[in-house]
Design a protein around this motif. Structure first.
Motif, PDB file in Angstrom:
ATOM      1  N   GLY A  97       0.813  -1.214   0.000  1.00 26.26           N
ATOM      2  CA  GLY A  97       0.000   0.000   0.000  1.00 26.26           C
ATOM      3  C   GLY A  97       0.846   1.264   0.000  1.00 26.26           C
ATOM      4  O   GLY A  97       0.552   2.221  -0.723  1.00 26.26           O
ATOM      5  N   VAL A  98       1.893   1.279   0.807  1.00 30.69           N
ATOM      6  CA  VAL A  98       2.779   2.441   0.863  1.00 30.69           C
ATOM      7  C   VAL A  98       3.448   2.660  -0.488  1.00 30.69           C
ATOM      8  O   VAL A  98       3.531   3.788  -0.989  1.00 30.69           O
ATOM      9  N   MET A  99       3.914   1.579  -1.102  1.00 29.74           N
ATOM     10  CA  MET A  99       4.587   1.694  -2.391  1.00 29.74           C
ATOM     11  C   MET A  99       3.633   2.147  -3.492  1.00 29.74           C
ATOM     12  O   MET A  99       4.005   2.909  -4.381  1.00 29.74           O
ATOM     13  N   PHE A 100       2.371   1.701  -3.428  1.00 32.44           N
ATOM     14  CA  PHE A 100       1.406   2.138  -4.446  1.00 32.44           C
ATOM     15  C   PHE A 100       1.160   3.639  -4.345  1.00 32.44           C
ATOM     16  O   PHE A 100       1.195   4.354  -5.360  1.00 32.44           O
ATOM     17  N   LEU A 139       2.074   6.590  -7.159  1.00 33.06           N
ATOM     18  CA  LEU A 139       1.099   7.552  -7.679  1.00 33.06           C
ATOM     19  C   LEU A 139       1.563   8.979  -7.422  1.00 33.06           C
ATOM     20  O   LEU A 139       1.454   9.858  -8.287  1.00 33.06           O
ATOM     21  N   MET A 140       2.141   9.212  -6.252  1.00 34.77           N
ATOM     22  CA  MET A 140       2.579  10.553  -5.874  1.00 34.77           C
ATOM     23  C   MET A 140       3.777  11.010  -6.696  1.00 34.77           C
ATOM     24  O   MET A 140       3.806  12.146  -7.180  1.00 34.77           O
ATOM     25  N   ILE A 141       4.770  10.147  -6.899  1.00 34.61           N
ATOM     26  CA  ILE A 141       5.969  10.559  -7.639  1.00 34.61           C
ATOM     27  C   ILE A 141       5.641  10.760  -9.112  1.00 34.61           C
ATOM     28  O   ILE A 141       6.241  11.623  -9.780  1.00 34.61           O
ATOM     29  N   PHE A 149      -5.664  16.554  -6.801  1.00 30.88           N
ATOM     30  CA  PHE A 149      -6.204  15.379  -7.478  1.00 30.88           C
ATOM     31  C   PHE A 149      -5.778  14.102  -6.757  1.00 30.88           C
ATOM     32  O   PHE A 149      -6.573  13.165  -6.594  1.00 30.88           O
ATOM     33  N   TRP A 150      -4.515  14.050  -6.297  1.00 37.47           N
ATOM     34  CA  TRP A 150      -4.044  12.873  -5.562  1.00 37.47           C
ATOM     35  C   TRP A 150      -4.859  12.662  -4.291  1.00 37.47           C
ATOM     36  O   TRP A 150      -5.273  11.542  -3.993  1.00 37.47           O
ATOM     37  N   PHE A 151      -5.134  13.724  -3.559  1.00 38.87           N
ATOM     38  CA  PHE A 151      -5.928  13.603  -2.340  1.00 38.87           C
ATOM     39  C   PHE A 151      -7.356  13.183  -2.653  1.00 38.87           C
ATOM     40  O   PHE A 151      -7.968  12.410  -1.913  1.00 38.87           O
ATOM     41  N   TYR A 152      -7.913  13.694  -3.740  1.00 40.94           N
ATOM     42  CA  TYR A 152      -9.272  13.301  -4.109  1.00 40.94           C
ATOM     43  C   TYR A 152      -9.337  11.813  -4.442  1.00 40.94           C
ATOM     44  O   TYR A 152     -10.283  11.112  -4.044  1.00 40.94           O
ATOM     45  N   ILE A 153      -8.339  11.337  -5.177  1.00 41.44           N
ATOM     46  CA  ILE A 153      -8.323   9.920  -5.546  1.00 41.44           C
ATOM     47  C   ILE A 153      -8.156   9.041  -4.312  1.00 41.44           C
ATOM     48  O   ILE A 153      -8.879   8.061  -4.104  1.00 41.44           O
ATOM     49  N   THR A 154      -7.192   9.378  -3.470  1.00 34.87           N
ATOM     50  CA  THR A 154      -6.916   8.539  -2.297  1.00 34.87           C
ATOM     51  C   THR A 154      -8.021   8.620  -1.250  1.00 34.87           C
ATOM     52  O   THR A 154      -8.106   7.756  -0.376  1.00 34.87           O
ATOM     53  N   SER A 155      -8.880   9.638  -1.331  1.00 30.30           N
ATOM     54  CA  SER A 155      -9.984   9.730  -0.376  1.00 30.30           C
ATOM     55  C   SER A 155     -10.960   8.567  -0.532  1.00 30.30           C
ATOM     56  O   SER A 155     -11.670   8.201   0.421  1.00 30.30           O
ATOM     57  N   PHE A 156     -10.997   7.961  -1.730  1.00 36.63           N
ATOM     58  CA  PHE A 156     -11.863   6.798  -1.924  1.00 36.63           C
ATOM     59  C   PHE A 156     -11.414   5.633  -1.049  1.00 36.63           C
ATOM     60  O   PHE A 156     -12.224   4.771  -0.691  1.00 36.63           O
ATOM     61  N   ALA A 157     -10.128   5.573  -0.724  1.00 36.70           N
ATOM     62  CA  ALA A 157      -9.602   4.465   0.079  1.00 36.70           C
ATOM     63  C   ALA A 157      -9.969   4.585   1.550  1.00 36.70           C
ATOM     64  O   ALA A 157      -9.662   3.689   2.335  1.00 36.70           O
ATOM     65  N   LEU A 212       4.512   0.989  -9.967  1.00 37.28           N
ATOM     66  CA  LEU A 212       5.869   1.427  -9.657  1.00 37.28           C
ATOM     67  C   LEU A 212       6.727   1.519 -10.926  1.00 37.28           C
ATOM     68  O   LEU A 212       7.483   2.479 -11.109  1.00 37.28           O
ATOM     69  N   VAL A 213       6.609   0.518 -11.784  1.00 40.03           N
ATOM     70  CA  VAL A 213       7.375   0.536 -13.041  1.00 40.03           C
ATOM     71  C   VAL A 213       6.945   1.717 -13.897  1.00 40.03           C
ATOM     72  O   VAL A 213       7.778   2.441 -14.458  1.00 40.03           O
TER      73      VAL A 213
END
Length: 273
Positions: free
Chosen positions: A159-162, A166-168, A186-194, A254-255
């Motif tokens: 989870g941390v690596m995912f 996404l962030m990098i 946008f990153w915060f909006y997407i991760t809010s679903f989790a 990651l790739v």
């Protein structure tokens, strides 16, 4: 002889520098601790109020949901402690021209810009999350086995690596946009679903689309829900195979993020150009 940087030693140097930085601004460090504590308590109070009116949400009881919440907090705590300060600072490196100095150093540039700063105050959230997870496991009476703990720990790393990938990837767009605050939003909006269990979204046609998209395309739901169900001994949905699906999709992410980062550097124009 070819020079090979000692990455663990470099990271420890970054960690020591971060400790010295926090000790230099103790007031700010204390304020951050208090802020995170307030946010943690507010989340507990909110869902405690909700569960006073309903016995379960989907198939999650109050104590089980606290275990899910603890898992999400644990992953976010590590991400925001280790990677968020660096990715947020990437656009400043470009704006000020300091990225030139990073590119000249005999070490992997992505490692350097991803690990230089550590937000020690966020480890407070990690401790809160572990305490809440312990409460959840004791309250539910879930059987804790070594295999389950190891699987859960590995899935937390996944989870941390995912989220880092996404962030990098989003941070890399600073090469073209200069400042990318909108993309971080946008990153915060997407991760809010989790923040909510995967099955909650399967209540309507739109929810089914969100469930599929954020489970099997951008797996933000899998990386929190799957480890939560594993440690709480709940049935995995849609099947036990998601235990392997989440790491596989994270590896692909990651790739892809690595390729995006390297591509963005090839398009970077240094401050001297």
């Amino acid at each position: 002889m070819t020079f090979r940087p000692n990455y663990p030693r470099v990271w420890l140097t970054f960690f020591r520098n971060s400790v010295l930085r926090e000790l230099s601004y103790r007031g700010n460090f204390v304020i951050e601790l208090i802020t995170r504590m307030f946010w943690f308590v507010a989340q507990l109070v909110l869902f405690d109020i909700i569960y006073r009116h309903v016995p379960t949400i989907q198939d999650w009881t109050r104590e089980e949901y606290f275990g899910f919440m603890a898992t999400g907090m644990l992953i976010n705590g590590f991400v925001e402690a280790l990677f968020m300060p660096n990715c947020a600072n990437f656009s400043e490196l470009i704006r000020t021209g300091n990225l030139d100095f990073a590119l000249l150093k005999p070490i992997d540039t992505q490692f350097l810009v991803s690990a230089e700063r550590i937000n020690l105050a966020m480890f407070n959230q990690v401790l809160f999350a572990l305490a809440l997870l312990t409460y959840s496991l004791v309250s539910t009476g879930a059987e804790i086995t070594p295999a389950r703990v190891i699987t859960y720990s590995l899935l937390i790393v996944v989870g941390v690596m995912f989220f880092y990938a996404l962030m990098i990837a989003l941070a890399s767009t600073s090469i073209w946009f200069g400042r990318n605050q909108g993309l971080y939003d946008f990153w915060f909006y997407i991760t809010s679903f989790a923040r909510y269990p995967q099955g909650i979204y399967r209540q309507s046609a739109v929810g089914e689309v969100l469930w599929f998209g954020f489970s099997f395309i951008i797996p933000v739901l899998l990386v929190v829900t799957v480890p939560s169900r594993v440690i709480l001994a709940k049935v995995l949905e849609p099947s036990w195979q998601v235990v392997f699906l989440a790491p596989a999709l994270t590896l692909l992410t990651l790739v892809a993020s690595r390729r995006i980062f390297q591509w963005s550097l090839r398009n970077y124009r240094s401050a001297s150009s």
